[in-house]
Structures are given as structure tokens and as C-alpha cells.
Design an enzyme around this catalytic site. Structure first.
Site, PDB file in Angstrom:
ATOM      1  N   LYS A 296       0.841  -1.198   0.000  1.00  0.00           N
ATOM      2  CA  LYS A 296       0.000   0.000   0.000  1.00  0.00           C
ATOM      3  C   LYS A 296       0.879   1.252   0.000  1.00  0.00           C
ATOM      4  CE  LYS A 296      -1.394   2.341   3.442  1.00  0.00           C
ATOM      5  NZ  LYS A 296      -1.935   2.821   4.725  1.00  0.00           N
TER       6      LYS A 296
ATOM      7  N   ASP B  74      -6.357   1.292   1.337  1.00  0.00           N
ATOM      8  CA  ASP B  74      -6.374   1.608   2.768  1.00  0.00           C
ATOM      9  C   ASP B  74      -7.747   1.225   3.320  1.00  0.00           C
ATOM     10  OD1 ASP B  74      -8.095   3.514   1.810  1.00  0.00           O
ATOM     11  OD2 ASP B  74      -6.913   5.231   2.430  1.00  0.00           O
TER      12      ASP B  74
END
Length: 220
Positions: free
Chosen positions: A127, A146
Site C-alpha cells: 500500500k 487503505d
């Protein structure tokens, strides 16, 4: 309810992106940063912490240690004292120092513009790497999933329920159904939707621009 075909899901996913692009347009990164080094540290700090909280501590953090070389010489205890208002601050402080040390030792003090190299850095997962590549270098290799993106992807049923607690699998589901040209804006636009409307506890379905194409909409 009949199972949605992959073609129908793809069409709906594209419509989601088109509508959010009309609503928000290009969205700037929410974390204050001046260069890829400060970006990677800020994103590392943002895990399970709001961007606003991170932006409060980074001015002092980067005043004291503005470069990888400077931060590599700090101790985790010194960094922890500056970022102690953040969740998991001791672990994050250790990662900040170790990340800076690896950047200096292995990359000449420069943040690599490569997914495989980025995820080698302490505290950096896929991420974080996606955000650094996208925002820092304009390279789009994936979608940063997220909590907001993950929640919205599952409310829209663009990823199976079995992947709800596995953001990396959710990312792969989104990459399979969304054409590459849409990947760039998903993270920041979906975060905006999550903050404004698609709240974790009290989604404002009546105000949502996706209400008519969202299987989880609570407004008839």
C-alpha cells in the site's frame, strides 16, 4: 438475487470511477511532503493513524532530520519522542530510522522508484509503495487499498466478502476489473467519498452519488 457477471461488475466499477471523477476530479495527496523521502516516511507513519495527525508531527520531524542521511543517524528513541502522539509510535520510529539507514546504505540516499525495491524498506508494504510510486514518481503499478478503499470496495461488492480483511487480495480484485487508466485516482477519490459520505459506522446513503448502483445502499 442473480450472480453478477464479470462484465456487469466491470461496467459498474467503471461507472463508479467515472462518477467520482466528475464529483472530485484529481485529488492531491493528503499528506504534506516535499520529496519522495518525506513522502515514504509520512505514509509509513500514517498506518492506523489519520493523515491530519501525521501532518502535525512531520514539520518537527523533518526539521530535525530532513534527509535520509540525517534520519539514519537518529536513534529510534529520539524519533519516538517527536511522533509519540501517533499510534504504534515506537514501532514506527524504529522503522523510520531503519528505512533511512537502508536508503543510505543500499540506494545512495534516494527512494527507489520500483515496487520490489520499495517493499524491501522496513515498514513499507505494498500500500505504501503504491502511494510513493503514484504520488512521488507518477508511476501507476496498482491501487493503494487503505481502510476507506477496502470498505468501499466491499460495500460495492467489487471484491468478495472472503477478502474483506485482506487488502492485498482486495487490490488484486480491483485491478482485475478496472482498466488501468482508472487505477491512478481510485485511492484519493475513494478516500474523499469515505470521509464525506461512506462512513464506516453511519454511511450517508441518501447523499451518495453511487446510491443507485451500490448493492449495500440503505435507501430505497
Amino acid at each position: 438475487m442473480p450472480r453478477e457477471t464479470n462484465a456487469a461488475k466491470r461496467e459498474r466499477a467503471i461507472e463508479v470511477c467515472e462518477r467520482l471523477n466528475r464529483r472530485y476530479g484529481p485529488v492531491e495527496c493528503f499528506l504534506d511532503h516535499e520529496n519522495p523521502f518525506r513522502l515514504v516516511i509520512s505514509v509509513l507513519l500514517s498506518a492506523q493513524t489519520t493523515d491530519a495527525q501525521v501532518n502535525k508531527v512531520t514539520p518537527e520531524l523533518f526539521r530535525r532530520w530532513p534527509t535520509p542521511e540525517a534520519m539514519a543517524g537518529a536513534t529510534p528513541a529520539e524519533v519516538a519522542e517527536v511522533i509519540k502522539s501517533l499510534g504504534f509510535y515506537k514501532t514506527k520510529a524504529k522503522h523510520c530510522v531503519e528505512c533511512a539507514q537502508m536508503l543510505v546504505a543500499d540506494y545512495g540516499g534516494k527512494v527507489p522508484a520500483d515496487m520490489k525495491e520499495l517493499v524491501r524498506l522496513p515498514g513499507v508494504g505494498r500500500k505504501t509503495a503504491n502511494i510513493v510510486l503514484n504520488v512521488g514518481y507518477g508511476i501507476v503499478e496498482g491501487i493503494a487499498v487503505d481502510t476507506h478503499v477496502n470498505r468501499i470496495a466491499h460495500r460495492l461488492r467489487l471484491s468478495p466478502k472472503t477478502h474483506e480483511k485482506e487488502p492485498l487480495k482486495t487490490e488484486q480484485d480491483l485491478l482485475k476489473i478496472l482498466p488501468r487508466e482508472y487505477w491512478n485516482d481510485v485511492n484519493h477519490q475513494w478516500i474523499m467519498l469515505g470521509r464525506e459520505i461512506c462512513d464506516a459506522r453511519k454511511p450517508l446513503c441518501g447523499e451518495c452519488p453511487l446510491a443507485d448502483i451500490c448493492p449495500s445502499c440503505k435507501v430505497s
